[in-house]
Design a protein around this motif. Structure first.
Motif, PDB file in Angstrom:
ATOM      1  N   PHE A  27       7.344 -47.230  59.751  1.00  0.00           N
ATOM      2  CA  PHE A  27       6.917 -47.732  61.046  1.00  0.00           C
ATOM      3  C   PHE A  27       7.947 -47.306  62.095  1.00  0.00           C
ATOM      4  CE2 PHE A  27       4.162 -50.084  58.407  1.00  0.00           C
ATOM      5  CZ  PHE A  27       3.121 -50.558  59.185  1.00  0.00           C
ATOM      6  N   GLY A  28       7.569 -46.306  62.910  1.00  0.00           N
ATOM      7  CA  GLY A  28       8.472 -45.820  63.942  1.00  0.00           C
ATOM      8  C   GLY A  28       8.400 -46.602  65.226  1.00  0.00           C
ATOM      9  N   ALA A  29       7.450 -47.505  65.333  1.00  0.00           N
ATOM     10  CA  ALA A  29       7.292 -48.284  66.564  1.00  0.00           C
ATOM     11  C   ALA A  29       8.271 -49.446  66.597  1.00  0.00           C
ATOM     12  CB  ALA A  29       5.859 -48.806  66.656  1.00  0.00           C
ATOM     13  N   ASP A  30       8.457 -49.988  67.786  1.00  0.00           N
ATOM     14  CA  ASP A  30       9.166 -51.247  67.977  1.00  0.00           C
ATOM     15  C   ASP A  30       8.167 -52.364  67.720  1.00  0.00           C
ATOM     16  OD1 ASP A  30      10.733 -53.376  68.789  1.00  0.00           O
ATOM     17  OD2 ASP A  30      10.495 -52.961  70.935  1.00  0.00           O
ATOM     18  N   VAL A  31       8.249 -52.985  66.541  1.00  0.00           N
ATOM     19  CA  VAL A  31       7.252 -53.963  66.123  1.00  0.00           C
ATOM     20  C   VAL A  31       7.776 -55.365  66.412  1.00  0.00           C
ATOM     21  CG1 VAL A  31       5.831 -54.814  64.225  1.00  0.00           C
ATOM     22  CG2 VAL A  31       6.503 -52.399  64.292  1.00  0.00           C
ATOM     23  N   ARG A  32       7.011 -56.103  67.232  1.00  0.00           N
ATOM     24  CA  ARG A  32       7.387 -57.479  67.554  1.00  0.00           C
ATOM     25  C   ARG A  32       6.185 -58.394  67.369  1.00  0.00           C
ATOM     26  NH1 ARG A  32      11.892 -57.288  72.351  1.00  0.00           N
ATOM     27  NH2 ARG A  32      12.749 -55.231  71.811  1.00  0.00           N
ATOM     28  N   VAL A  33       6.413 -59.479  66.644  1.00  0.00           N
ATOM     29  CA  VAL A  33       5.381 -60.483  66.408  1.00  0.00           C
ATOM     30  C   VAL A  33       5.878 -61.772  67.053  1.00  0.00           C
ATOM     31  CG1 VAL A  33       4.001 -61.683  64.690  1.00  0.00           C
ATOM     32  CG2 VAL A  33       4.788 -59.339  64.233  1.00  0.00           C
ATOM     33  N   THR A  34       5.153 -62.223  68.075  1.00  0.00           N
ATOM     34  CA  THR A  34       5.650 -63.323  68.906  1.00  0.00           C
ATOM     35  C   THR A  34       4.531 -64.334  69.158  1.00  0.00           C
ATOM     36  OG1 THR A  34       7.095 -61.741  70.051  1.00  0.00           O
ATOM     37  CG2 THR A  34       6.773 -63.892  71.086  1.00  0.00           C
ATOM     38  N   GLY A  35       4.830 -65.593  68.909  1.00  0.00           N
ATOM     39  CA  GLY A  35       3.918 -66.660  69.289  1.00  0.00           C
ATOM     40  C   GLY A  35       2.706 -66.835  68.391  1.00  0.00           C
ATOM     41  N   ASP A  36       2.635 -66.136  67.268  1.00  0.00           N
ATOM     42  CA  ASP A  36       1.496 -66.284  66.365  1.00  0.00           C
ATOM     43  C   ASP A  36       1.550 -67.619  65.631  1.00  0.00           C
ATOM     44  OD1 ASP A  36       0.622 -63.793  67.064  1.00  0.00           O
ATOM     45  OD2 ASP A  36       0.745 -62.916  65.071  1.00  0.00           O
ATOM     46  N   HIS A  37       0.359 -68.136  65.271  1.00  0.00           N
ATOM     47  CA  HIS A  37       0.239 -69.320  64.426  1.00  0.00           C
ATOM     48  C   HIS A  37      -0.537 -68.934  63.178  1.00  0.00           C
ATOM     49  CE1 HIS A  37       0.448 -72.102  68.239  1.00  0.00           C
ATOM     50  NE2 HIS A  37       1.584 -71.467  67.999  1.00  0.00           N
ATOM     51  N   TYR A  38       0.049 -69.145  62.012  1.00  0.00           N
ATOM     52  CA  TYR A  38      -0.603 -68.833  60.737  1.00  0.00           C
ATOM     53  C   TYR A  38      -0.899 -70.146  60.034  1.00  0.00           C
ATOM     54  CZ  TYR A  38       1.568 -64.400  62.005  1.00  0.00           C
ATOM     55  OH  TYR A  38       1.973 -63.277  62.689  1.00  0.00           O
ATOM     56  N   ASN A  91       0.727 -64.195  70.198  1.00  0.00           N
ATOM     57  CA  ASN A  91      -0.061 -65.413  70.446  1.00  0.00           C
ATOM     58  C   ASN A  91      -1.429 -65.387  69.772  1.00  0.00           C
ATOM     59  OD1 ASN A  91       2.045 -66.357  72.021  1.00  0.00           O
ATOM     60  ND2 ASN A  91       1.120 -65.687  73.947  1.00  0.00           N
ATOM     61  N   ASN A  92      -1.483 -64.909  68.547  1.00  0.00           N
ATOM     62  CA  ASN A  92      -2.705 -64.960  67.759  1.00  0.00           C
ATOM     63  C   ASN A  92      -2.684 -66.164  66.835  1.00  0.00           C
ATOM     64  OD1 ASN A  92      -3.767 -62.116  68.451  1.00  0.00           O
ATOM     65  ND2 ASN A  92      -1.686 -61.711  67.718  1.00  0.00           N
ATOM     66  N   THR A  93      -3.860 -66.669  66.490  1.00  0.00           N
ATOM     67  CA  THR A  93      -3.987 -67.731  65.496  1.00  0.00           C
ATOM     68  C   THR A  93      -4.855 -67.238  64.358  1.00  0.00           C
ATOM     69  OG1 THR A  93      -3.702 -69.560  67.053  1.00  0.00           O
ATOM     70  CG2 THR A  93      -4.909 -70.040  65.040  1.00  0.00           C
ATOM     71  N   THR A  94      -4.377 -67.426  63.135  1.00  0.00           N
ATOM     72  CA  THR A  94      -5.173 -67.126  61.952  1.00  0.00           C
ATOM     73  C   THR A  94      -5.358 -68.418  61.157  1.00  0.00           C
ATOM     74  OG1 THR A  94      -3.392 -66.652  60.360  1.00  0.00           O
ATOM     75  CG2 THR A  94      -4.020 -64.870  61.877  1.00  0.00           C
ATOM     76  N   VAL A  95      -6.486 -68.509  60.455  1.00  0.00           N
ATOM     77  CA  VAL A  95      -6.742 -69.690  59.637  1.00  0.00           C
ATOM     78  C   VAL A  95      -7.460 -69.264  58.355  1.00  0.00           C
ATOM     79  CG1 VAL A  95      -8.875 -70.221  60.914  1.00  0.00           C
ATOM     80  CG2 VAL A  95      -7.759 -72.008  59.565  1.00  0.00           C
ATOM     81  N   ARG A  96      -6.983 -69.813  57.231  1.00  0.00           N
ATOM     82  CA  ARG A  96      -7.519 -69.529  55.894  1.00  0.00           C
ATOM     83  C   ARG A  96      -7.528 -68.022  55.633  1.00  0.00           C
ATOM     84  NH1 ARG A  96     -10.552 -73.343  58.349  1.00  0.00           N
ATOM     85  NH2 ARG A  96     -12.003 -71.709  58.993  1.00  0.00           N
ATOM     86  N   ALA A  97      -6.422 -67.379  55.965  1.00  0.00           N
ATOM     87  CA  ALA A  97      -6.265 -65.944  55.724  1.00  0.00           C
ATOM     88  C   ALA A  97      -5.270 -65.734  54.585  1.00  0.00           C
ATOM     89  CB  ALA A  97      -5.809 -65.254  57.012  1.00  0.00           C
ATOM     90  N   ASN A 144      -5.833 -63.723  69.968  1.00  0.00           N
ATOM     91  CA  ASN A 144      -7.053 -63.693  69.168  1.00  0.00           C
ATOM     92  C   ASN A 144      -7.072 -64.845  68.170  1.00  0.00           C
ATOM     93  OD1 ASN A 144      -8.150 -60.889  69.993  1.00  0.00           O
ATOM     94  ND2 ASN A 144      -6.033 -60.472  69.421  1.00  0.00           N
ATOM     95  N   LEU A 145      -8.276 -65.204  67.739  1.00  0.00           N
ATOM     96  CA  LEU A 145      -8.497 -66.196  66.681  1.00  0.00           C
ATOM     97  C   LEU A 145      -9.212 -65.495  65.541  1.00  0.00           C
ATOM     98  CD1 LEU A 145      -8.708 -69.057  65.435  1.00  0.00           C
ATOM     99  CD2 LEU A 145     -10.763 -69.405  66.835  1.00  0.00           C
ATOM    100  N   VAL A 146      -8.601 -65.495  64.339  1.00  0.00           N
ATOM    101  CA  VAL A 146      -9.167 -64.784  63.195  1.00  0.00           C
ATOM    102  C   VAL A 146      -9.228 -65.745  62.016  1.00  0.00           C
ATOM    103  CG1 VAL A 146      -9.001 -62.782  61.691  1.00  0.00           C
ATOM    104  CG2 VAL A 146      -8.137 -62.637  64.033  1.00  0.00           C
ATOM    105  N   ALA A 147     -10.422 -65.857  61.415  1.00  0.00           N
ATOM    106  CA  ALA A 147     -10.633 -66.850  60.358  1.00  0.00           C
ATOM    107  C   ALA A 147     -11.355 -66.249  59.164  1.00  0.00           C
ATOM    108  CB  ALA A 147     -11.455 -68.020  60.897  1.00  0.00           C
TER     109      ALA A 147
END
Length: 651
Positions: A524-535, A495-501, A464-467
């Motif tokens: 947080f009981g889940a297996d949380v993984r953040v991979t490939g994001d661009h901030y 693999n998400n990209t955020t800008v000016r967040a 996703n792209l979020v701005a």
């Protein structure tokens, strides 16, 4: 204003835009969410239009911004900048490719007493001059949640903490003076226009304010295809009025009933169909001639008495049956526009564009504007696919998978100017499971988050792209809050990209992260993984982990895994930890970091052994942002100074 721009204005004159047939096309800057498209390649929605920012176009108006301060016109603009035109001033866009349709995102003033005004905007090309009638009737909200359209209103909740006075006004003597209008927001709206012909790349479109100051944020241009003709049951034959003068709800319902009986789809031909209540759909396909050509439009209507669900209004919308009644199945809606008339937020109202429970169903190619929520699904329900829709100018959310939605997907949607979370999954009372938000674009949510996940099992947020989130939220969020069921299974941000967040949280008075996890009602009981994001160009932090102060000793955020992350610009830190717990980092590269790489407060207990939040280095973390703070060095600065980073660039 530089002299070349003024000279261009003089040469073009006030009444037309000469463009010799053999003139070379002028350059036209195209961005995605005010970002170089190369920096978001492969991420976000694939849309038919190209977006151009007004501040990059020729103009004799005034560029405002950049500014990320909430309650200002620049903060809610794409890219945090726009152009304000006084009457007679113009902004001119050069088309980057052939187009016959435009969308203008704009803001004009409110009426002194609220409720909005209308004003003309001239749209001039080399072959035609048209007038758009702009309105502020769907913008300009004020005050505290759930907001008011009255700029003169007193505090809606005088017993709430007010950060502006650092007090609870009802409990304060003497009572504080609250400046009115208090917290103005939701300034922008947008309007579409089919031009009279197809223009080529290099042709110019000039927008001229005529009667009031007019702020232009951007122009979208596209080549809209001709109306699609589809074989099906035509509601016009059942009495529907494509001119929009008469209410067509009953006629459409008759067509839907007949189509179900003969096992055919319903075809809504070109036109405007007035519908002022919900059309209940089950086991039926309804398709239009394209969302530029078929419009289902309605007024918000006050009910004589509240409905069983608490609604005090109804309005245009296509609804599945309630889950308690068995829900609907095999519903397929495509290729038309839904335009509502919602001007205030009443949370009990069901005045959404699409709603109810729909299993084994699809919503594709709709344009939804001016409803409360574009699409709000109340489960239990399963296998819903929401694809390639445009959802704009909502009072609340863009899309919400609420309560027991499973195995469902939102992909390829473009969401701009929501008044709450743009895309949300909320596992209230019954868990959500196996849902995905993929390849969506979110721009300028004026409140809360771009994409938010509240509880649930096996959730994916990818590509996703979020701005430009504005306040009290950020681009990507997961929170144990709002009575949601716990997080279990896998929670993936990929693999998400955020800008000016990374916005300013009004009540806490601290900066958030482009992605933030919040522990309020549990860990947080889940297996949380953040991979490939661009901030990119984060106003405060890139990553924030926080537990509510009252429960910080009860809950922790454990075993998070961050891998293959790029952080290009932060106002403060790469990571801010305001909770107990732990995280590992692998190939997390950072540059242009405004403060310390890790702002580690843990539980704020500050034991001699170090912070209660631990860091593990799995290697490849470039930029020297992590190593000095291993494994749990206390570096807690509650409100570090912000250093604005340079704009993002290719890595």
């Amino acid at each position: 204003m530089s002299w070349p721009v003024l000279l261009i204005g003089a040469l073009l004159g006030a009444t037309g835009i000469p463009h010799p047939a053999d003139a070379a096309p002028r350059s036209a800057t195209v961005t995605r969410a005010a970002l170089d498209p190369a920096l978001a390649a492969g991420r976000g929605a694939a849309v038919a239009f190209l977006e151009q920012e007004a501040e990059r176009a020729a103009t004799n108006g005034t560029v405002i911004g950049p500014d990320r301060t909430a309650y200002t016109l620049p903060a809610e603009a794409s890219g945090r900048s726009a152009v304000t035109l006084d009457p007679g001033e113009w902004v001119e866009f050069t088309l980057p490719r052939p187009a016959n349709a435009i969308t203008v995102r704009y803001s004009i003033p409110d009426a002194p007493g609220g409720g909005g005004i209308t004003a003309p905007l001239s749209v001039t090309t080399r072959h035609e001059s048209r007038t758009m009638t702009l309105t502020s009737q769907y913008s300009w909200l004020y005050n505290q949640y759930p907001f008011s359209d009255d700029p003169r209103a007193d505090l809606l909740h005088p017993d709430w903490w007010i950060t502006e006075c650092q007090c609870v006004p009802a409990a304060t003597t003497p009572a504080p003076v609250i400046t009115k209008p208090f917290r103005p927001a939701h300034f922008y709206d947008e309007q579409r226009l089919l031009l009279g012909r197809t223009y080529r790349a290099g042709d110019r479109v000039r927008l001229t304010a005529r009667s009031v100051p007019t702020t232009i944020d951007l122009l979208d241009s596209e080549l809209a295809g001709p109306p699609e003709v589809v074989s099906g049951v035509n509601p016009v034959l059942f009495g529907a009025d494509p001119s929009g003068r008469r209410d067509s709800a009953a006629a459409i319902e008759r067509a839907v009933a007949y189509a179900r009986k003969v096992h055919r789809k319903v075809y809504l031909p070109p036109g405007v169909f007035q519908v002022n209540r919900h059309i209940v759909v089950d086991d039926v396909t309804i398709t239009g001639a394209g969302n530029w050509h078929t419009v289902v439009k309605g007024r918000e209507v006050a009910l004589t008495e509240p409905a069983p669900d608490g609604s005090v209004h109804t309005g245009v919308g296509f609804y599945g049956r309630a889950a308690a009644e068995g829900g609907s199945r095999n519903v397929h809606l495509s290729d038309f526009a839904i335009q509502g008339d919602v001007r205030e937020r009443i949370d009990t109202d069901q005045v959404n564009g699409v709603g109810g429970a729909m299993s084994d169903s699809t919503v594709d190619g709709l344009y939804i504007q001016h409803t409360k929520v574009g699409l709000w699904f109340d489960g239990p329900m399963s296998n819903m696919r929401v694809t390639d829709n445009i959802i704009v100018d909502q009072i609340a959310d863009g899309l919400n998978f609420h309560t027991g939605v499973t195995g469902s997907l939102a992909r390829g949607n473009f969401v701009r100017n929501t008044g709450d979370d743009a895309l949300a999954m909320w596992a209230e009372k019954t868990t959500n499971a196996g849902n995905t938000f993929d390849r969506n674009t979110v721009q300028s949510p004026t409140l809360a988050n771009g994409i938010a996940v509240y509880g649930g099992r096996d959730t994916t947020v990818s590509n996703n792209l979020v701005a430009d989130p504005v306040r009290e939220g950020s681009a990507l969020h997961a929170g144990t809050r709002f009575g949601a069921e716990p997080f279990t299974g896998a929670l993936r941000f990929t693999n998400n990209t955020t800008v000016r967040a990374g916005t300013f949280e009004l009540n806490w008075r601290i900066g958030l992260g482009a992605i933030w996890l919040y522990s309020l009602e549990g860990g947080f009981g889940a297996d949380v993984r953040v991979t490939g994001d661009h901030y990119l160009d984060s106003t405060y932090n890139a990553i924030m982990l926080v537990a509510e102060w009252g429960v910080k000793n009860l809950y922790s955020i454990d075993n998070l895994k961050f891998k293959d992350i790029r952080v290009d610009g932060t106002g403060t830190s790469v990571l801010s930890a305001r909770a107990a717990g732990s995280a590992s980092f692998e190939n997390v590269d950072a540059r242009n970091v405004g403060a310390v790489g890790v702002n580690n407060c843990g539980r704020f207990g500050f034991p001699a052994t170090g912070s209660e939040f631990g860091l593990t280095d799995l290697g490849g973390n470039d930029g020297a942002w992590l190593t000095p703070y291993l494994p749990n060095t206390i570096t807690c600065d509650d409100r570090p100074p912000v250093v604005a980073p340079p704009g993002p660039s290719k890595w």
